[in-house]
Design a protein around this motif. Sequence first.
Motif, PDB file in Angstrom:
ATOM      1  N   ILE A   1       0.861  -1.180   0.000  1.00 17.83           N
ATOM      2  CA  ILE A   1       0.000   0.000   0.000  1.00 17.83           C
ATOM      3  C   ILE A   1       0.897   1.229   0.000  1.00 17.83           C
ATOM      4  O   ILE A   1       1.872   1.288   0.748  1.00 17.83           O
ATOM      5  CB  ILE A   1      -0.908   0.022   1.243  1.00 17.83           C
ATOM      6  CG1 ILE A   1      -1.845  -1.180   1.218  1.00 17.83           C
ATOM      7  CG2 ILE A   1      -1.704   1.325   1.306  1.00 17.83           C
ATOM      8  CD1 ILE A   1      -2.649  -1.347   2.480  1.00 17.83           C
ATOM      9  N   VAL A   2       0.580   2.214  -0.815  1.00 20.05           N
ATOM     10  CA  VAL A   2       1.352   3.455  -0.865  1.00 20.05           C
ATOM     11  C   VAL A   2       0.863   4.375   0.254  1.00 20.05           C
ATOM     12  O   VAL A   2      -0.275   4.833   0.237  1.00 20.05           O
ATOM     13  CB  VAL A   2       1.204   4.153  -2.240  1.00 20.05           C
ATOM     14  CG1 VAL A   2       1.977   5.469  -2.254  1.00 20.05           C
ATOM     15  CG2 VAL A   2       1.661   3.236  -3.363  1.00 20.05           C
ATOM     16  N   ASP A   3       1.716   4.626   1.244  1.00 23.79           N
ATOM     17  CA  ASP A   3       1.375   5.516   2.361  1.00 23.79           C
ATOM     18  C   ASP A   3       1.685   6.975   2.047  1.00 23.79           C
ATOM     19  O   ASP A   3       0.991   7.862   2.530  1.00 23.79           O
ATOM     20  CB  ASP A   3       2.133   5.117   3.630  1.00 23.79           C
ATOM     21  CG  ASP A   3       1.530   3.886   4.288  1.00 23.79           C
ATOM     22  OD1 ASP A   3       0.312   3.667   4.159  1.00 23.79           O
ATOM     23  OD2 ASP A   3       2.281   3.140   4.946  1.00 23.79           O
ATOM     24  N   ALA A   4       2.740   7.229   1.293  1.00 19.37           N
ATOM     25  CA  ALA A   4       3.124   8.607   0.987  1.00 19.37           C
ATOM     26  C   ALA A   4       3.851   8.658  -0.348  1.00 19.37           C
ATOM     27  O   ALA A   4       4.579   7.743  -0.708  1.00 19.37           O
ATOM     28  CB  ALA A   4       4.012   9.176   2.084  1.00 19.37           C
ATOM     29  N   VAL A   5       3.634   9.753  -1.068  1.00 17.54           N
ATOM     30  CA  VAL A   5       4.298  10.008  -2.345  1.00 17.54           C
ATOM     31  C   VAL A   5       5.041  11.330  -2.205  1.00 17.54           C
ATOM     32  O   VAL A   5       4.465  12.324  -1.776  1.00 17.54           O
ATOM     33  CB  VAL A   5       3.265  10.120  -3.494  1.00 17.54           C
ATOM     34  CG1 VAL A   5       3.957  10.443  -4.811  1.00 17.54           C
ATOM     35  CG2 VAL A   5       2.441   8.852  -3.604  1.00 17.54           C
ATOM     36  N   SER A   6       6.335  11.338  -2.538  1.00 17.76           N
ATOM     37  CA  SER A   6       7.098  12.584  -2.431  1.00 17.76           C
ATOM     38  C   SER A   6       8.163  12.635  -3.516  1.00 17.76           C
ATOM     39  O   SER A   6       8.551  11.625  -4.084  1.00 17.76           O
ATOM     40  CB  SER A   6       7.743  12.708  -1.047  1.00 17.76           C
ATOM     41  OG  SER A   6       8.638  11.636  -0.819  1.00 17.76           O
ATOM     42  N   SER A   7       8.618  13.858  -3.777  1.00 21.51           N
ATOM     43  CA  SER A   7       9.673  14.077  -4.749  1.00 21.51           C
ATOM     44  C   SER A   7      10.416  15.345  -4.346  1.00 21.51           C
ATOM     45  O   SER A   7       9.805  16.347  -3.990  1.00 21.51           O
ATOM     46  CB  SER A   7       9.086  14.235  -6.149  1.00 21.51           C
ATOM     47  OG  SER A   7      10.111  14.432  -7.091  1.00 21.51           O
ATOM     48  N   MET A   8      11.716  15.303  -4.370  1.00 21.05           N
ATOM     49  CA  MET A   8      12.527  16.464  -4.015  1.00 21.05           C
ATOM     50  C   MET A   8      12.647  17.385  -5.231  1.00 21.05           C
ATOM     51  O   MET A   8      12.750  16.918  -6.359  1.00 21.05           O
ATOM     52  CB  MET A   8      13.927  16.027  -3.575  1.00 21.05           C
ATOM     53  CG  MET A   8      13.937  15.090  -2.376  1.00 21.05           C
ATOM     54  SD  MET A   8      13.237  15.818  -0.904  1.00 21.05           S
ATOM     55  CE  MET A   8      14.492  16.988  -0.496  1.00 21.05           C
ATOM     56  N   ALA A   9      12.632  18.680  -4.983  1.00 20.30           N
ATOM     57  CA  ALA A   9      12.810  19.652  -6.067  1.00 20.30           C
ATOM     58  C   ALA A   9      14.283  19.683  -6.473  1.00 20.30           C
ATOM     59  O   ALA A   9      15.166  19.651  -5.623  1.00 20.30           O
ATOM     60  CB  ALA A   9      12.368  21.030  -5.607  1.00 20.30           C
TER      61      ALA A   9
END
Length: 110
Positions: free
Chosen positions: A86-94
Amino acid sequence: MMQAIATTKVEILRGTTTDVYGDEQDTDTVIATGVPASLTEQSRRVTTRDDPAPRIVRYAVARVPAGTDVSDQDRLRDERTGTTYIVDAVSSMANPASVPDIRLDLRRTT
């Protein structure tokens, strides 16, 4: 193009339905297949103030190419092992120089 080294390919699953009892259930509607992913499972020793006894907590992190259509509460199925997360969080650094991979915090499901 992905910056991390892919260790597997995944399917992205999305959607829910309601069963006869009114409970929400996941559906296995496939949004994408063959998505390259760098998937690692790790463990960490955790203690809390309420319970100083150490516990081992397992978690997983995946990186997928930038622009991949993935959201919180989607599920990933490892095409190699069949394991679902299950995907709990989605993030990406600038990053002004390049488009970074998308980081996914995952929880293994049964």
